[in-house]
Design a protein around this motif. Structure first.
Motif, PDB file in Angstrom:
ATOM      1  N   GLY A   1      -6.384  45.576  44.493  1.00 54.68           N
ATOM      2  CA  GLY A   1      -6.936  46.860  44.053  1.00 54.68           C
ATOM      3  C   GLY A   1      -5.902  47.964  44.110  1.00 54.68           C
ATOM      4  O   GLY A   1      -5.800  48.792  43.197  1.00 54.68           O
ATOM      5  N   ALA A   2      -5.097  47.987  45.194  1.00 54.99           N
ATOM      6  CA  ALA A   2      -4.070  49.022  45.325  1.00 54.99           C
ATOM      7  C   ALA A   2      -3.035  48.920  44.217  1.00 54.99           C
ATOM      8  O   ALA A   2      -2.570  49.933  43.670  1.00 54.99           O
ATOM      9  CB  ALA A   2      -3.406  48.928  46.700  1.00 54.99           C
ATOM     10  N   LEU A   3      -2.666  47.691  43.856  1.00 58.25           N
ATOM     11  CA  LEU A   3      -1.639  47.505  42.823  1.00 58.25           C
ATOM     12  C   LEU A   3      -2.123  47.945  41.440  1.00 58.25           C
ATOM     13  O   LEU A   3      -1.297  48.262  40.571  1.00 58.25           O
ATOM     14  CB  LEU A   3      -1.200  46.041  42.787  1.00 58.25           C
TER      15      LEU A   3
ATOM     16  N   LEU B   1       8.683  51.076  45.617  1.00 54.07           N
ATOM     17  CA  LEU B   1      10.011  50.855  46.154  1.00 54.07           C
ATOM     18  C   LEU B   1      10.808  49.915  45.250  1.00 54.07           C
ATOM     19  O   LEU B   1      11.988  50.142  44.973  1.00 54.07           O
ATOM     20  CB  LEU B   1       9.896  50.269  47.564  1.00 54.07           C
ATOM     21  N   ALA B   2      10.135  48.866  44.766  1.00 51.29           N
ATOM     22  CA  ALA B   2      10.812  47.891  43.909  1.00 51.29           C
ATOM     23  C   ALA B   2      11.233  48.483  42.571  1.00 51.29           C
ATOM     24  O   ALA B   2      12.146  47.973  41.919  1.00 51.29           O
ATOM     25  CB  ALA B   2       9.895  46.691  43.681  1.00 51.29           C
TER      26      ALA B   2
ATOM     27  N   PRO C   1       0.778  48.152  49.892  1.00 52.40           N
ATOM     28  CA  PRO C   1       1.238  47.268  48.798  1.00 52.40           C
ATOM     29  C   PRO C   1       1.662  48.042  47.551  1.00 52.40           C
ATOM     30  O   PRO C   1       2.608  47.645  46.857  1.00 52.40           O
ATOM     31  CB  PRO C   1       0.020  46.388  48.525  1.00 52.40           C
ATOM     32  N   LEU C   2       0.987  49.160  47.270  1.00 49.26           N
ATOM     33  CA  LEU C   2       1.392  50.024  46.164  1.00 49.26           C
ATOM     34  C   LEU C   2       2.778  50.608  46.446  1.00 49.26           C
ATOM     35  O   LEU C   2       3.632  50.705  45.550  1.00 49.26           O
ATOM     36  CB  LEU C   2       0.371  51.140  45.968  1.00 49.26           C
TER      37      LEU C   2
ATOM     38  N   VAL D   1       9.918  55.147  50.065  1.00 48.08           N
ATOM     39  CA  VAL D   1       8.525  55.374  50.453  1.00 48.08           C
ATOM     40  C   VAL D   1       8.407  55.377  51.969  1.00 48.08           C
ATOM     41  O   VAL D   1       9.154  54.688  52.671  1.00 48.08           O
ATOM     42  CB  VAL D   1       7.573  54.310  49.855  1.00 48.08           C
ATOM     43  N   ALA D   2       7.463  56.159  52.454  1.00 42.08           N
ATOM     44  CA  ALA D   2       7.158  56.203  53.888  1.00 42.08           C
ATOM     45  C   ALA D   2       5.645  56.293  54.047  1.00 42.08           C
ATOM     46  O   ALA D   2       4.965  56.942  53.237  1.00 42.08           O
ATOM     47  CB  ALA D   2       7.831  57.405  54.547  1.00 42.08           C
TER      48      ALA D   2
END
Length: 705
Positions: free
Chosen positions: A682-684, A478-479, A472-473, A485-486
């Motif tokens: 949490g990731a964001l 990417l946005a 999600p991060l 990202v990969a």
């Protein structure tokens, strides 16, 4: 209510009816039920489905060979008419009712909604096993405890078998008037060949690391159904079509052998899922043996013909259809625990009884509704109507039935991650440690390009399951329009590989593929790396070093440092740079294996039903810093003189310096799905700090937002 006034027993049975088979069905369905109530009670209870497969092969072959029709078309039409009357009405009603109830208690914005509804839609057409396989589902994964139609995979296997098996009999010259002994011999040889081919496929897939294909594919399950066919052919070969093995050899040993076989079968149900390959082979063989040996008049057969066993066996299809949706809907609402167990069992019993009444109504007809039990356009029309209803709940009617609080923040599954509009997701970009290692030299499904992707640097995220939770991060990065990202992650396998058990120490069997996986990922990423790209290494380093002492700890640290330095040199030669993720806070808590929405109270999900994993865990910040200090110092030492490697510390994003206490929940939102893994929310939280870190590092300037 007059329509349901008849007794549970069908109006009549043929002379070839074997009541002990219904008793064996009772054993199978109760094993599945107990396993689904709690796998700890009967770890191998899922093997009840394998018992059903063998019984189905036996019964369907018996039904087909007992009839001689005037033409092939008549043979097929009558067979499929019987099967449709037997299966479709109860299944169609089940899917319609469960789809409606599921839509009432699950938000259409929830990650689970669409896959579950699509599983039900696929089940209507007998292909839910193929849909689940395509989705990368693992039958034993916790996520699937929340799919109300997960159990329909086995119905898909059987229905696909029904499409093929009558054609096999016709090709052998059976099913129509005038067939002789030669046709029966051809069927025996053909059955043996199909069994051998299917069993070879099952073993090849299972031993080759393709367990999901071995589990869901009909071709890999065909051998179990043909084992039942073989049991019937052995019976038929010992006498006439009607005596069904009464002249079978070993009359003195028949009952003792049957007892031993049943005891062995029950013992296999107690073995853990990890032994699935062996127990599946054993349960199939033992069921076929029991079909050969059991007799209703003697010993064990008399127990299986007890009225209680017969009643459960006769309703086994309806019980199988309804037990799982009731359990799953309880999980989505009041919870499934010791408090709700009895009401759930009562509801399962009620649904089973009503469904069986419906079975009998369509299968045998009713005087008040002439022609109800006949085949015709009614059954396809029912299926199409319910399919349209199910599709409508995912389209124009989406959300119309939902009775929950719409203001709630809709969570996602704790395990499924994805970047919308791409193939970067859990299915493609996360592997279990035991999965086979694929070279991946073709197009990369785990690479997502921004709008100006060819001109942008790429962030390659590599590592273990802690890499996976950052997808999600990656979507937010990417946005931003600044990076491609990969992602590629494998549970328990850091990249680059280092021996956390100490040099020379044996590697546990579960992690023996970690080194080839890490080496393959290094090779794959280095081949794609361009100047200005960065490789982001994420792993649970603190967890890997936890518990290591003395020489073992020093060896693991040395192995980590050497691996990092070697990989840094290779990345630098390609013009890239390394970013090492520092450790995060940890919060001891139970794992959340399903949807995070289950931690949101609703009128149908009272606060008392929320699990302990939904409660915040609090830890002093000073204590958390002390816990991660050894791993962070090792990272700092390892990269001290590496010009192309930087350390990113995400700790303050989760537990800011302004807080004396770290919490696993912020503003009512869960940040962790277990002790160490972040949720999407949490990731964001890492995004602002990571973006500032990336912009501050030397390298080609990213284009403006």
């Amino acid at each position: 209510m007059r329509l349901f006034g008849a007794g549970l027993r069908p109006p009549q049975r043929s002379r070839a009816y074997r009541p002990e088979i219904d008793g064996l069905r009772a054993v199978a369905v109760l094993a599945v039920l107990i396993n689904h109530l709690d796998p700890r009670w009967l770890p191998g209870g899922f093997l009840g489905v394998d018992i059903f497969f063998v019984i189905s092969g036996y019964v369907v072959t018996s039904s087909l060979l007992a009839r001689r029709d005037g033409s092939r078309w008549q043979f097929l039409r009558r067979f499929y008419g019987r099967r449709i009357r037997r299966l479709m009405p109860a299944l169609v009603v089940n899917i319609a009712v469960v789809s409606a109830l599921f839509s009432m208690v699950v938000s259409p914005l929830d990650d689970f909604f669409a896959p579950v509804m699509r599983t039900g839609l696929a089940a209507l057409f007998g292909v839910s096993n193929l849909y689940l396989l395509r989705q990368g589902s693992n039958y034993f994964a916790t996520d699937n405890h929340f799919n109300a139609f997960m159990h329909t995979w086995s119905l898909g296997v059987e229905e696909q078998f029904y499409l093929v098996w009558p054609a096999v009999l016709l090709l052998c010259g059976l099913g129509v008037a005038g067939s002789g002994a030669g046709a029966l011999r051809r069927l025996k040889l053909g059955s043996l060949l199909l069994l051998a081919l299917s069993l070879a496929l099952y073993l090849g897939l299972s031993l080759g690391g393709n367990g999901e294909r071995a589990f869901f594919l009909t071709t890999a399950r065909f051998w179990e159904l043909t084992a039942g066919c073989g049991a019937y052919l052995l019976h038929r070969g010992s006498g006439s079509a009607r005596d069904l093995g009464q002249r079978l050899a070993l009359p003195r040993w028949r009952q003792p052998l049957a007892t031993v076989a049943l005891v062995a079968l029950l013992a296999l149900l107690l073995l853990p899922e990890a032994w699935r390959l062996g127990t599946t082979l054993g349960i199939t063989a033992l069921t076929a043996v029991l079909l050969l040996l059991l007799r209703p008049a003697g010993g064990l057969g008399r127990w299986l013909c007890h009225p209680g066993c017969l009643a459960i066996g006769m309703v086994s299809y309806s019980l199988y259809l309804w037990h799982w949706p009731v359990i799953v809907l309880a999980r989505w609402t009041v919870g499934f625990n010791a408090v709700t167990l009895l009401p759930v069992l009562v509801l399962i019993t009620l649904c089973t009884a009503l469904s069986y009444r419906l079975e009998c109504l369509f299968r045998y007809g009713h005087p008040a509704i002439p022609g109800l039990g006949r085949s015709g356009l009614a059954y396809p029309a029912m299926t199409v109507l319910v399919a349209a209803f199910s599709a409508g709940l995912q389209g124009p009617l989406q959300g119309r039935l939902f009775v929950g609080e719409r203001r709630h923040t809709v969570g996602t599954t704790a395990n499924m991650k994805r970047i919308g509009g791409t193939t970067v997701d859990t299915v493609h970009c996360f592997q279990e440690p035991t999965d086979p290692v694929a070279r991946g030299d073709g197009p990369d499904p785990c690479l997502a390009l921004a709008a100006k992707g060819k001109d942008l640097p790429t962030l390659f995220f590599l590592g273990d399951s802690h890499t996976h939770v950052l997808i999600p991060l990656g979507e937010k990065l990417l946005a931003s329009g600044r990076f491609n990202v990969a992602f590629m992650a494998r549970g328990g396998c850091p990249v680059p590989f280092f021996s956390r058990w100490g040099e020379g120490a044996p590697v546990p069997a579960r992690y023996r593929r970690c080194r080839p996986y890490a080496d393959n990922e290094e090779r794959r990423v280095l081949a794609r790396l361009r100047p200005g790209d960065r490789v982001v290494l994420v792993s649970n380093l603190a967890g890997y070093l936890e518990g290591a002492r003395g020489a073992a700890l020093r060896s693991a640290e040395a192995s980590y440092t050497a691996a990092l330095r070697r990989f840094d040199a290779a990345v630098s030669r390609a013009g890239g740079a390394l970013v090492v993720f520092g450790p995060l806070p940890t919060f001891p808590q139970e794992k959340i294996g399903g949807p995070l929405t289950l931690c949101q109270a609703e009128w149908f999900r009272p606060a008392w039903s929320l699990g302990p994993q939904c409660q915040p865990v609090l830890r002093p910040r000073r204590q958390e810093l002390a816990a991660i200090a050894p791993a962070q110092r090792l990272q700092e030492r390892s990269i001290r003189d590496l010009a192309g490697t930087r350390l990113f510390s995400p700790f303050d994003s989760i537990c800011p310096p302004s807080q004396a206490v770290c919490s696993s929940v912020r503003a009512g939102t869960l940040l962790y799905s277990d002790e160490t893994h972040l949720t999407n929310a949490g990731a964001l939280l890492l995004y602002p700090r990571l973006m500032a870190f990336l912009e501050a590092q030397p390298g080609p300037a990213p284009p403006p937002s």
